[in-house]
Design a protein around this motif. Structure first.
Motif, mmCIF file in Angstrom:
data_model
loop_
_atom_site.group_PDB
_atom_site.id
_atom_site.type_symbol
_atom_site.label_atom_id
_atom_site.label_comp_id
_atom_site.label_asym_id
_atom_site.label_seq_id
_atom_site.Cartn_x
_atom_site.Cartn_y
_atom_site.Cartn_z
ATOM 1 N N PHE A 234 0.809 -1.224 0.000
ATOM 2 C CA PHE A 234 0.000 0.000 0.000
ATOM 3 C C PHE A 234 0.837 1.265 0.000
ATOM 4 N N GLY A 235 1.994 1.206 0.656
ATOM 5 C CA GLY A 235 2.866 2.370 0.687
ATOM 6 C C GLY A 235 2.740 3.213 1.928
ATOM 7 N N ALA A 236 1.921 2.800 2.885
ATOM 8 C CA ALA A 236 1.777 3.499 4.159
ATOM 9 C C ALA A 236 1.356 2.473 5.200
ATOM 10 N N ASN A 237 1.656 2.761 6.460
ATOM 11 C CA ASN A 237 1.337 1.820 7.524
ATOM 12 C C ASN A 237 -0.110 1.981 7.959
ATOM 13 N N ARG A 238 -0.885 0.889 7.846
ATOM 14 C CA ARG A 238 -2.309 0.923 8.191
ATOM 15 C C ARG A 238 -2.631 -0.010 9.365
ATOM 16 N N ARG A 239 -1.705 -0.179 10.283
ATOM 17 C CA ARG A 239 -1.890 -1.140 11.361
ATOM 18 C C ARG A 239 -3.185 -0.911 12.149
ATOM 19 N N PRO A 240 -3.498 0.321 12.608
ATOM 20 C CA PRO A 240 -4.750 0.506 13.366
ATOM 21 C C PRO A 240 -5.988 0.114 12.561
ATOM 22 N N LEU A 241 -5.998 0.425 11.269
ATOM 23 C CA LEU A 241 -7.133 0.040 10.426
ATOM 24 C C LEU A 241 -7.230 -1.474 10.321
ATOM 25 N N LEU A 242 -6.120 -2.142 10.079
ATOM 26 C CA LEU A 242 -6.138 -3.599 9.948
ATOM 27 C C LEU A 242 -6.576 -4.269 11.247
ATOM 28 N N GLU A 243 -6.174 -3.717 12.379
ATOM 29 C CA GLU A 243 -6.617 -4.269 13.665
ATOM 30 C C GLU A 243 -8.132 -4.192 13.779
ATOM 31 N N LYS A 244 -8.706 -3.068 13.370
ATOM 32 C CA LYS A 244 -10.157 -2.902 13.425
ATOM 33 C C LYS A 244 -10.846 -3.827 12.426
ATOM 34 N N LEU A 245 -10.290 -3.932 11.231
ATOM 35 C CA LEU A 245 -10.870 -4.812 10.219
ATOM 36 C C LEU A 245 -10.834 -6.268 10.667
ATOM 37 N N LEU A 246 -9.734 -6.683 11.272
ATOM 38 C CA LEU A 246 -9.615 -8.065 11.726
ATOM 39 C C LEU A 246 -10.705 -8.432 12.719
ATOM 40 N N SER A 247 -11.103 -7.468 13.544
ATOM 41 C CA SER A 247 -12.121 -7.737 14.562
ATOM 42 C C SER A 247 -13.502 -7.940 13.960
ATOM 43 N N GLN A 248 -13.690 -7.540 12.689
ATOM 44 C CA GLN A 248 -14.998 -7.630 12.053
ATOM 45 C C GLN A 248 -15.008 -8.530 10.824
ATOM 46 N N SER A 249 -13.921 -9.244 10.584
ATOM 47 C CA SER A 249 -13.764 -9.964 9.319
ATOM 48 C C SER A 249 -13.431 -11.431 9.537
ATOM 49 N N ARG A 250 -13.746 -12.232 8.509
ATOM 50 C CA ARG A 250 -13.154 -13.561 8.369
ATOM 51 C C ARG A 250 -11.849 -13.369 7.618
ATOM 52 N N SER A 251 -10.815 -14.053 8.041
ATOM 53 C CA SER A 251 -9.498 -13.851 7.444
ATOM 54 C C SER A 251 -8.950 -15.152 6.892
ATOM 55 N N ILE A 252 -8.136 -15.030 5.837
ATOM 56 C CA ILE A 252 -7.407 -16.166 5.280
ATOM 57 C C ILE A 252 -5.974 -15.712 5.019
ATOM 58 N N ALA A 253 -5.034 -16.455 5.597
ATOM 59 C CA ALA A 253 -3.614 -16.192 5.355
ATOM 60 C C ALA A 253 -3.031 -17.339 4.555
ATOM 61 N N LEU A 254 -2.117 -17.007 3.662
ATOM 62 C CA LEU A 254 -1.369 -18.010 2.902
ATOM 63 C C LEU A 254 0.054 -18.023 3.436
ATOM 64 N N LEU A 255 0.478 -19.180 3.918
ATOM 65 C CA LEU A 255 1.835 -19.329 4.443
ATOM 66 C C LEU A 255 2.678 -20.148 3.478
ATOM 67 N N ARG A 256 3.877 -19.660 3.260
ATOM 68 C CA ARG A 256 4.856 -20.388 2.453
ATOM 69 C C ARG A 256 6.171 -20.386 3.228
#
Length: 311
Positions: free
Chosen positions: A188-210
């Motif tokens: 994205f080019g900027a740090n959005r940590r507070p937004l992502l924390e809020k989104l995580l609390s309201q979302s289903r998440s999927i991570a891909l690990l390699r």
């Protein structure tokens, strides 16, 4: 970011300076107020009036992660809005710039944007402009970057997809917030940590690990007419497909939306095959630096926006 004000002409406008706290339009006066002080039902009425899908809950989420102003007339009606989301010390996105139909072409959009810019110091800005609003932002020296394709529809069974054998798909744990924030910042080019924390609390998440590390992720949350997938961060089309496929399966037969700058390639074709066809487009624009999210040759990128407003 969507704006309903199609012109920058100031017919009916009597204004001594662009950042004044009041605006005389035709026979009535508008005053400025903090968006946090307005009843949600008035904001919902405003967005319904211009055909936007935002629920009252969507407005409340935006108020919790951003700031904004509204234009109120003499009898207390909310006739305009504008919001901003400061992600770090030098970058912010602008969104929810709405003017009611009776204010369009009367300078209200430019007045509201003047207040937004006055509150953001010297930050570089990004936004997503509708066709109608593009002229306004061009007049304010915003530069077009890319087209965003609003893909939506009733989700269908995704086509067969062979995932790489070296990946693991699983939900994101709360302890992995910093990891996905770092990955998102690269794209994205900027740090959005507070937004992502809020989104995580309201979302289903999927991570891909390699090789034991998160290489891609997606979030899916309630929004508008159904659910929206975003942000989606990945290095390749295949990884992006892998982290959204589960969301599409979960919401089969229901309304689903994903906003992307990808217009060709496997990821875009996959969306169409799943019933998420292009409904509309907006233009990503910037004032100041261009973000890696739309830069040519970026390795990790934003395959799906958090929203038009949030980027």
């Amino acid at each position: 970011m969507r704006c309903s004000c199609p012109k920058t002409a100031s017919r009916g406008l009597r204004l001594s300076e662009s950042a004044s706290d009041s605006l005389q339009v035709s026979s009535f006066r508008l005053r400025l107020a903090d968006i946090a002080d307005v009843d949600l039902k008035h904001l919902h009425t405003l967005s319904i009036g211009v055909g936007w899908p935002h629920r009252a809950e969507d407005w409340q989420f935006l108020r919790e992660v951003g700031k904004g102003v509204v234009a109120i007339d003499d009898i207390g009606r909310v006739l305009g809005s504008a919001m901003w989301f400061a992600y770090d010390t030098d970058f912010a996105t602008v969104g929810m710039v709405i003017t009611s139909p009776r204010l369009q072409a009367k300078g209200a959009g430019q007045w509201l944007m003047g207040h937004v810019r006055s509150r953001l110091d010297d930050r570089d800005l990004g936004l997503n402009a509708t066709h109608a609003a593009r002229r306004l932002y061009l007049s304010m020296n915003f530069k077009p970057e890319a087209i965003v394709y609003q893909c939506q529809g009733e989700a269908q069974d995704p086509p067969a997809f062979l995932s790489a054998s070296d990946i693991v798909l699983r939900p994101i744990g709360p302890e992995e917030l910093d990891t996905i924030a770092d990955l998102d910042e690269i794209a994205f080019g900027a740090n959005r940590r507070p937004l992502l924390e809020k989104l995580l609390s309201q979302s289903r998440s999927i991570a891909l690990l390699r090789d034991g590390r998160i290489a891609a992720f997606s979030l899916c949350r309630p929004f508008g007419r159904g659910h929206v997938i975003g942000p989606v961060v990945a290095e390749t089309d295949d990884d992006a497909i892998a982290v959204i496929r589960g969301h599409i399966i979960e919401h089969k037969g229901a309304f689903l939306r994903l906003d992307t700058r990808e217009k060709k390639g496997p990821f875009f074709r996959f969306l169409d095959d799943c019933g998420l066809s292009v409904f509309d487009t907006v233009t990503s624009m910037s004032l100041g630096r261009k973000r890696p999210a739309v830069a040519q040759g970026a390795s990790t990128k934003i395959y799906g926006l958090a929203s038009h407003t949030l980027g």
